[in-house]
Write a protein that holds these residues in place. Structure first.
Motif, short mmCIF file in Angstrom:
data_model
loop_
_atom_site.label_atom_id
_atom_site.label_comp_id
_atom_site.label_asym_id
_atom_site.label_seq_id
_atom_site.Cartn_x
_atom_site.Cartn_y
_atom_site.Cartn_z
N PRO A 25 0.81 -1.22 0.00
CA PRO A 25 0.00 0.00 0.00
C PRO A 25 0.85 1.28 0.00
CG PRO A 25 -0.90 -1.59 1.53
CD PRO A 25 0.41 -2.14 1.05
N GLU A 26 1.98 1.25 0.69
CA GLU A 26 2.86 2.43 0.71
C GLU A 26 3.36 2.76 -0.69
OE1 GLU A 26 3.23 -0.26 2.68
OE2 GLU A 26 2.95 0.50 4.71
N ASP A 27 3.74 1.72 -1.44
CA ASP A 27 4.22 1.92 -2.81
C ASP A 27 3.13 2.52 -3.70
OD1 ASP A 27 6.69 0.79 -2.14
OD2 ASP A 27 6.00 -1.23 -2.67
N LEU A 28 1.91 2.02 -3.56
CA LEU A 28 0.82 2.53 -4.37
C LEU A 28 0.53 3.97 -4.03
CD1 LEU A 28 -1.31 2.12 -6.53
CD2 LEU A 28 -2.83 1.19 -4.76
N ALA A 29 0.53 4.32 -2.76
CA ALA A 29 0.28 5.71 -2.36
C ALA A 29 1.31 6.64 -2.98
CB ALA A 29 0.28 5.84 -0.83
N VAL A 30 2.58 6.26 -2.92
CA VAL A 30 3.64 7.10 -3.49
C VAL A 30 3.50 7.17 -5.01
CG1 VAL A 30 6.13 7.29 -3.81
CG2 VAL A 30 5.22 6.75 -1.56
N ALA A 31 3.19 6.05 -5.66
CA ALA A 31 3.02 6.04 -7.11
C ALA A 31 1.86 6.94 -7.55
CB ALA A 31 2.79 4.62 -7.61
N GLU A 39 -3.20 7.92 6.51
CA GLU A 39 -4.47 8.02 5.78
C GLU A 39 -4.33 7.59 4.33
OE1 GLU A 39 -3.07 10.62 7.49
OE2 GLU A 39 -4.35 10.59 9.27
N ASN A 40 -3.24 8.04 3.68
CA ASN A 40 -3.04 7.68 2.27
C ASN A 40 -2.71 6.20 2.11
OD1 ASN A 40 -3.58 10.26 1.37
ND2 ASN A 40 -1.44 10.88 1.42
N VAL A 41 -1.97 5.65 3.06
CA VAL A 41 -1.65 4.22 3.01
C VAL A 41 -2.92 3.41 3.22
CG1 VAL A 41 -0.40 2.36 4.17
CG2 VAL A 41 0.76 4.52 3.66
N ALA A 42 -3.78 3.85 4.13
CA ALA A 42 -5.04 3.15 4.36
C ALA A 42 -5.91 3.19 3.11
CB ALA A 42 -5.79 3.76 5.55
N ARG A 43 -5.94 4.34 2.42
CA ARG A 43 -6.72 4.46 1.18
C ARG A 43 -6.16 3.50 0.13
NH1 ARG A 43 -5.84 9.72 -0.43
NH2 ARG A 43 -7.51 10.40 0.95
#
Length: 61
Positions: A25-31, A39-43
């Motif tokens: 999820p962290e990678d997707l948020a950054v991408a 919050e962004n990682v949870a999304r």
């Protein structure tokens, strides 16, 4: 860049997409251009759980 040797269709190029590798999820948020805040990682985690590879393909085709 295309690789040759598509095992399902000999003679056709093997096309790889961003979703063919594991994503956190962290990678997707950054991408997606977001800071990896909780919050962004949870999304991003919810998107991955709901949409699977489609969540990645929308961001990194």
């Amino acid at each position: 860049m295309h690789e040759t040797g598509n095992p399902d269709h000999p003679g056709e190029p093997l096309i790889r997409t961003g979703a063919e590798q594991p994503w956190d999820p962290e990678d997707l948020a950054v991408a997606q251009g977001r800071y990896p805040t909780p919050e962004n990682v949870a999304r991003a985690k919810a998107e991955l759980e709901r949409d699977g590879a489609a969540a990645i393909e929308r961001t990194v085709p």
